[in-house]
Structures are given as structure tokens and as C-alpha cells.
Design a protein around this motif. Structure first.
Motif, short mmCIF file in Angstrom:
data_model
loop_
_atom_site.label_atom_id
_atom_site.label_comp_id
_atom_site.label_asym_id
_atom_site.label_seq_id
_atom_site.Cartn_x
_atom_site.Cartn_y
_atom_site.Cartn_z
N LYS A 1 -166.50 37.46 -85.53
CA LYS A 1 -166.23 36.10 -85.97
C LYS A 1 -165.86 36.06 -87.46
N LEU A 2 -166.54 36.86 -88.28
CA LEU A 2 -166.21 36.90 -89.70
C LEU A 2 -164.76 37.34 -89.94
N ILE A 3 -164.28 38.23 -89.12
CA ILE A 3 -162.92 38.73 -89.26
C ILE A 3 -161.90 37.73 -88.71
N ASN A 4 -162.19 37.11 -87.58
CA ASN A 4 -161.18 36.37 -86.84
C ASN A 4 -161.28 34.85 -86.86
N GLU A 5 -162.44 34.32 -87.11
CA GLU A 5 -162.63 32.88 -86.99
C GLU A 5 -162.18 32.15 -88.25
N SER A 6 -161.41 31.10 -88.09
CA SER A 6 -160.97 30.31 -89.25
C SER A 6 -161.84 29.08 -89.48
N ASP A 7 -162.62 28.68 -88.47
CA ASP A 7 -163.54 27.56 -88.62
C ASP A 7 -164.90 28.13 -89.03
N PHE A 8 -165.21 28.01 -90.32
CA PHE A 8 -166.42 28.64 -90.85
C PHE A 8 -167.70 28.03 -90.32
#
Length: 143
Positions: free
Chosen positions: A14-21
């Protein structure tokens, strides 16, 4: 294998790919609530990580930040750090994967009733030294 190890792998993804923090932050908090991750961690000092937390705080608050009550935890047999700190009396929570050189910091600004998230990225400089750059330009940084 400890039950939270798979969840930490998902958090890395998720840290690498997710744009919604907020999704990353919520997932991290779910891990902390579901697993005895604190019992598998010890309090450590990590000057580089605290420097980046301070730098993000200075950017958010537009100037000098008062840092208090900092606590960094390192989960045994992992490259995962997490912790809490007060930045200008605002509770802040962070997580960071040393092997990935990525993490995030969330600042709860109760004065503005706002939750601020920022992704942090480290860059290897010199021999085995890491510079953690809160202003990394290649990924979205503020939501």
C-alpha cells in the motif's frame, strides 16, 4: 510466522501503490489494533527518522516545531518502525520500513480539525547511511 507479518507485507504494498493516504493510515491502525505488535517491539532511537518527522512538522506548521513525547518502536525481526510524537501539541503517528525506505506520517491538527498525511521516502547516500526525504518529488506527498 507471526500473524502480523503478512499484514506488514500488505502495508508495504500500500505504501508503494496507494495514492489515497487515508487508506494506508487506516490499514496501519488496523494492524496495530488486531495484533500485539507493540509486545513484539522495543523502544529505539532513530535520529534520521526523527529528523524527517521534524522536517515535515516544520513544513506543515510553517516554521519551527516543538517536538515532545516522541517514541519510536522497532518490531523485532523486521525492518519496520512505528511511533508517536507530539508536534506543536498535535498527536502524530508514523510508520517506516527501513528496507523499503518508505513510510508515512499523520498529523492530527485538532486546532483545525484536520488530519494531514505525508509519504516519506529515504535515499541511500554514502556508505550504509540513509537520508529520509519528506519532499520526494516522484510520488504524491500530501492528501
Amino acid at each position: 510466522m507471526k500473524p502480523y507479518i503478512e499484514d506488514l507485507k500488505k502495508l508495504k504494498h500500500k505504501l508503494i501503490n496507494e495514492s489515497d493516504f487515508s487508506i494506508i493510515a487506516n490499514y496501519f491502525m488496523d494492524i496495530v489494533e488486531q495484533h500485539p505488535i507493540i509486545s513484539n517491539a522495543k523502544i529505539v532511537k532513530n535520529k534520521s527518522l526523527m529528523n524527517v518527522v521534524m522536517a515535515v512538522g516544520e513544513s506543515y506548521f510553517n516554521g519551527k516545531v516543538i517536538v515532545s513525547q516522541s517514541r519510536i518502536m522497532h518490531v523485532k525481526n523486521t525492518n519496520f518502525y512505528h511511533g508517536t510524537v507530539m508536534l506543536n501539541d498535535c498527536l502524530s503517528v508514523f510508520c517506516y520500513f527501513e528496507d523499503l525506505k518508505k513510510g508515512m506520517l499523520s498529523i492530527h491538527d485538532s486546532n483545525k480539525d484536520k488530519l494531514f498525511h505525508v509519504r516519506i521516502t529515504g535515499t541511500v547516500i554514502g556508505k550504509n547511511k540513509t537520508y529520509v526525504d519528506p519532499y520526494e518529488k516522484n510520488t504524491p506527498t500530501v492528501h
